[in-house]
Design a protein around this motif. Structure first.
Motif, PDB file in Angstrom:
ATOM      1  N   TRP A 169     -10.412  71.554 -54.499  1.00  0.00           N
ATOM      2  CA  TRP A 169      -9.863  70.210 -54.699  1.00  0.00           C
ATOM      3  C   TRP A 169      -8.861  69.924 -53.598  1.00  0.00           C
ATOM      4  O   TRP A 169      -8.147  70.828 -53.147  1.00  0.00           O
ATOM      5  N   ARG A 170      -8.835  68.671 -53.157  1.00  0.00           N
ATOM      6  CA  ARG A 170      -7.892  68.266 -52.120  1.00  0.00           C
ATOM      7  C   ARG A 170      -6.808  67.356 -52.662  1.00  0.00           C
ATOM      8  O   ARG A 170      -6.029  66.786 -51.901  1.00  0.00           O
ATOM      9  N   THR A 188     -12.347  73.541 -71.501  1.00  0.00           N
ATOM     10  CA  THR A 188     -12.113  72.804 -70.254  1.00  0.00           C
ATOM     11  C   THR A 188     -11.013  73.472 -69.437  1.00  0.00           C
ATOM     12  O   THR A 188     -10.002  73.924 -69.980  1.00  0.00           O
ATOM     13  N   TRP A 189     -11.235  73.525 -68.136  1.00  0.00           N
ATOM     14  CA  TRP A 189     -10.266  74.084 -67.212  1.00  0.00           C
ATOM     15  C   TRP A 189      -9.503  72.937 -66.538  1.00  0.00           C
ATOM     16  O   TRP A 189     -10.102  71.946 -66.102  1.00  0.00           O
ATOM     17  N   TYR A 190      -8.164  73.098 -66.455  1.00  0.00           N
ATOM     18  CA  TYR A 190      -7.300  72.075 -65.858  1.00  0.00           C
ATOM     19  C   TYR A 190      -6.591  72.668 -64.648  1.00  0.00           C
ATOM     20  O   TYR A 190      -6.041  73.773 -64.703  1.00  0.00           O
ATOM     21  N   LEU A 191      -6.611  71.927 -63.569  1.00  0.00           N
ATOM     22  CA  LEU A 191      -5.973  72.336 -62.329  1.00  0.00           C
ATOM     23  C   LEU A 191      -4.788  71.416 -62.066  1.00  0.00           C
ATOM     24  O   LEU A 191      -4.961  70.227 -61.783  1.00  0.00           O
ATOM     25  N   ALA A 207      -6.471  67.691 -62.405  1.00  0.00           N
ATOM     26  CA  ALA A 207      -7.913  67.459 -62.475  1.00  0.00           C
ATOM     27  C   ALA A 207      -8.489  68.424 -63.509  1.00  0.00           C
ATOM     28  O   ALA A 207      -7.851  69.424 -63.874  1.00  0.00           O
ATOM     29  N   ARG A 208      -9.715  68.157 -63.967  1.00  0.00           N
ATOM     30  CA  ARG A 208     -10.329  69.041 -64.958  1.00  0.00           C
ATOM     31  C   ARG A 208     -11.784  69.292 -64.597  1.00  0.00           C
ATOM     32  O   ARG A 208     -12.414  68.513 -63.871  1.00  0.00           O
ATOM     33  N   GLY A 209     -12.292  70.419 -65.094  1.00  0.00           N
ATOM     34  CA  GLY A 209     -13.670  70.779 -64.843  1.00  0.00           C
ATOM     35  C   GLY A 209     -14.199  71.724 -65.904  1.00  0.00           C
ATOM     36  O   GLY A 209     -13.441  72.279 -66.705  1.00  0.00           O
ATOM     37  N   PRO A 210     -15.504  71.977 -65.895  1.00  0.00           N
ATOM     38  CA  PRO A 210     -16.114  72.817 -66.925  1.00  0.00           C
ATOM     39  C   PRO A 210     -15.969  74.312 -66.653  1.00  0.00           C
ATOM     40  O   PRO A 210     -16.186  75.122 -67.553  1.00  0.00           O
ATOM     41  N   ARG A 211     -15.624  74.659 -65.409  1.00  0.00           N
ATOM     42  CA  ARG A 211     -15.504  76.065 -65.013  1.00  0.00           C
ATOM     43  C   ARG A 211     -14.226  76.249 -64.195  1.00  0.00           C
ATOM     44  O   ARG A 211     -13.659  75.272 -63.689  1.00  0.00           O
ATOM     45  N   PRO A 212     -13.786  77.493 -64.015  1.00  0.00           N
ATOM     46  CA  PRO A 212     -12.597  77.702 -63.193  1.00  0.00           C
ATOM     47  C   PRO A 212     -12.749  77.184 -61.765  1.00  0.00           C
ATOM     48  O   PRO A 212     -11.747  76.827 -61.129  1.00  0.00           O
ATOM     49  N   PRO A 215     -16.984  71.734 -60.956  1.00  0.00           N
ATOM     50  CA  PRO A 215     -16.351  70.700 -60.128  1.00  0.00           C
ATOM     51  C   PRO A 215     -15.240  69.970 -60.874  1.00  0.00           C
ATOM     52  O   PRO A 215     -15.304  69.807 -62.099  1.00  0.00           O
ATOM     53  N   PHE A 216     -14.226  69.538 -60.118  1.00  0.00           N
ATOM     54  CA  PHE A 216     -13.031  68.966 -60.725  1.00  0.00           C
ATOM     55  C   PHE A 216     -13.013  67.444 -60.622  1.00  0.00           C
ATOM     56  O   PHE A 216     -13.271  66.872 -59.563  1.00  0.00           O
ATOM     57  N   GLU A 217     -12.698  66.847 -61.731  1.00  0.00           N
ATOM     58  CA  GLU A 217     -12.577  65.387 -61.870  1.00  0.00           C
ATOM     59  C   GLU A 217     -11.096  65.044 -61.992  1.00  0.00           C
ATOM     60  O   GLU A 217     -10.408  65.542 -62.883  1.00  0.00           O
ATOM     61  N   PRO A 218     -10.554  64.207 -61.105  1.00  0.00           N
ATOM     62  CA  PRO A 218      -9.130  63.880 -61.187  1.00  0.00           C
ATOM     63  C   PRO A 218      -8.825  62.985 -62.385  1.00  0.00           C
ATOM     64  O   PRO A 218      -9.649  62.163 -62.790  1.00  0.00           O
TER      65      PRO A 218
END
Length: 490
Positions: A169-170, A188-191, A207-212, A215-218
């Motif tokens: 993620w950028r 859910t994984w949160y970054l 952002a969050r995604g289904p795996r560590p 892909p991450f969705e802001p």
């Protein structure tokens, strides 16, 4: 939602990382050029924190010889996994990559470091999935200009990367995407990351995604936290970490600065640790109510033998090598290389008084308030002369001096700013130096506190107060601090 006005860990304690073991919470901070490194705290409620030591408290863990100001240890992450505490950080002064240590007791002893040389960058984070895979996430740049938040699978036994590092993620477009912390809530994984730089543009995005690895969705409502453009007294908020309580609720710790003065405003205590509740709505985190520390002070700390208080540190050296308790019942400040050294503790309160009685023998020694070697006020005794000097960048000045007939009690204090004809000064405070006599305090010199602010000095740290010299008997040292000046009235 308002941001907390009072920190939970005041003074120079930035880049907080938090974890829970049972019903207790533990927190670590960046320590930069100071040794021992990575202060660690314990709390039962996320509001009141007690120091329990330092993670990197031995030379085989922490190499800082010759470290520049604001170099050294950046942005640690603390985690509790499989009944063991894990701390990973970057020592930008040492070898490339990251440093990983573990312990079964967070108060120590912590292990010798495991090096992660192929993770080039800063701000490392650790997270484990259900399969036991350890995901290392950090901020850096890969070949061909690919920069942002980077991730790889880590072998925690050897420090080897088991997968090719990849940018996951950028951020949302702010400068310096950094400070990643990866956590899981449900499936859910949160970054969580920091963006905008650690100054007034600082922010927390998520952002969050289904795996560590995404892909991450802001989050559509980013930033999760920022004070930029606001009138809040706490500014530069960012670099957050989150933790879940035993009851299922969540909280967040983050850094911020408390501004003083007018116009541009100034901060002198460094970046401090603040906290807030973390709510959840539609699968996204939301900033909740502030979690505030108690009113800061009054605090009194004396140097009493034979052990140094947890708070005492030294730049690029371990304080125990410089300040030792003698059989005669006092401390001795010594420099192996015979140049002046500094040993002290963080200024954690707006208003302080630091009193010291030293016998420097043939040299000079005293008490000093500093941000770095180039921004400091020194009150010292040499022979029968007491002198106040200020160093601001490359400029040095004598602010006052006097002659004494016996070793005096030296005192440095900070007090509210004063302007012409009673109008407020633009600066954050006044630094006042003098001697303590039978009739009370006698001022010898003063300096506008702006010259010892981060806005002037630059860097990532804050003020320190302590002892300076090359060879001196320290008969006494007392730190008194409070955010309420009436606590320190003579």
């Amino acid at each position: 939602m308002p941001i907390a006005k009072k920190p939970v860990v005041p003074g120079l304690h930035p880049d907080p990382s938090v974890c829970r073991a049972g019903s207790e919470f533990y927190l670590v901070n960046s320590s930069f050029e100071y040794a021992p490194g990575v202060p660690i705290f314990r709390s039962g409620d996320l509001r009141h924190w007690s120091p329990i030591g330092h993670v990197l408290d031995r030379p085989d863990q922490l190499e800082l010889a010759g470290c520049r100001h604001s170099g050294g240890v950046y942005a640690p992450t603390l985690r509790y996994h499989r009944e063991r505490f894990w701390m990973i950080t970057t020592n930008v002064h040492d070898q490339p990559g990251q440093v990983l240590v573990t312990a079964t007791d967070p108060a120590g002893a912590w292990s010798r470091p495991i090096r992660v040389p192929d993770a080039d960058g800063i701000d490392p984070d650790l997270a484990w999935d259900d399969a036991g895979t350890c995901w290392l996430t950090w901020s850096g740049e890969l070949p061909k200009g690919r920069q942002g938040i980077i991730q790889a699978v880590l072998d925690t036994e050897t420090g080897a990367l088991l997968t090719e590092p990849a940018v996951i993620w950028r951020g949302t477009g702010g400068q310096f995407p950094e400070g990643p912390h990866l956590i899981r809530r449900g499936s859910t994984w949160y970054l969580f990351i920091a963006e905008g730089g650690t100054e007034r543009g600082h922010a927390v995005t998520v952002a969050r995604g289904p795996r560590p690895d995404g892909p991450f969705e802001p989050c559509p409502d980013n930033p999760l936290l920022t004070a930029r453009g606001s009138a809040w007294s706490t500014q530069s908020t960012g670099h957050a970490d989150v933790v879940q309580r035993p009851d299922g609720s969540w909280a967040m710790v983050f850094l911020g600065v408390r501004l003083r003065g007018s116009a541009l405003c100034w901060h002198v205590l460094g970046r401090e640790t603040f906290a807030a509740e973390l709510d959840w709505e539609d699968g996204w985190p939301r900033l909740g109510e502030p979690i505030e520390g108690d009113a800061a002070g009054p605090v009194v700390e004396e140097l009493t033998g034979p052990g140094l208080p947890h708070a005492w540190v030294a730049p690029a050296r371990f304080p125990a090598d410089l300040l030792r308790y003698t059989p005669e019942g006092h401390w001795h400040l010594t420099s192996p290389s015979h140049e002046e050294v500094f040993v002290g503790r963080r200024q954690q309160h707006f208003f302080i008084s630091a009193q010291a009685r030293v016998d420097p023998g043939a040299g000079r020694a005293g008490v000093e308030l500093r941000i770095d070697p180039f921004h400091r006020v020194t009150l010292s005794v040499e022979g029968d002369q007491v002198r106040v000097t200020a160093s601001i960048g490359g400029v040095q000045a004598v602010l006052g001096e006097t002659t004494v007939t016996a070793p005096p009690v030296l005192e440095l204090r900070t007090r509210p700013s004063e302007g012409a004809e009673g109008t407020p000064c633009q600066g954050p405070d006044l630094i006042v130096a003098g001697v303590r006599e039978a009739t009370g305090f006698r001022e010898l010199g003063r300096l506008d506190g702006r010259y010892l602010s981060t806005e002037v000095a630059g860097g990532f740290t804050g003020r320190m107060i302590g002892l300076v010299g090359a060879d001196a008997a320290v008969r006494s040292f007392v730190y008194r601090g409070s955010d309420d000046l009436t606590d320190l009235d003579d």
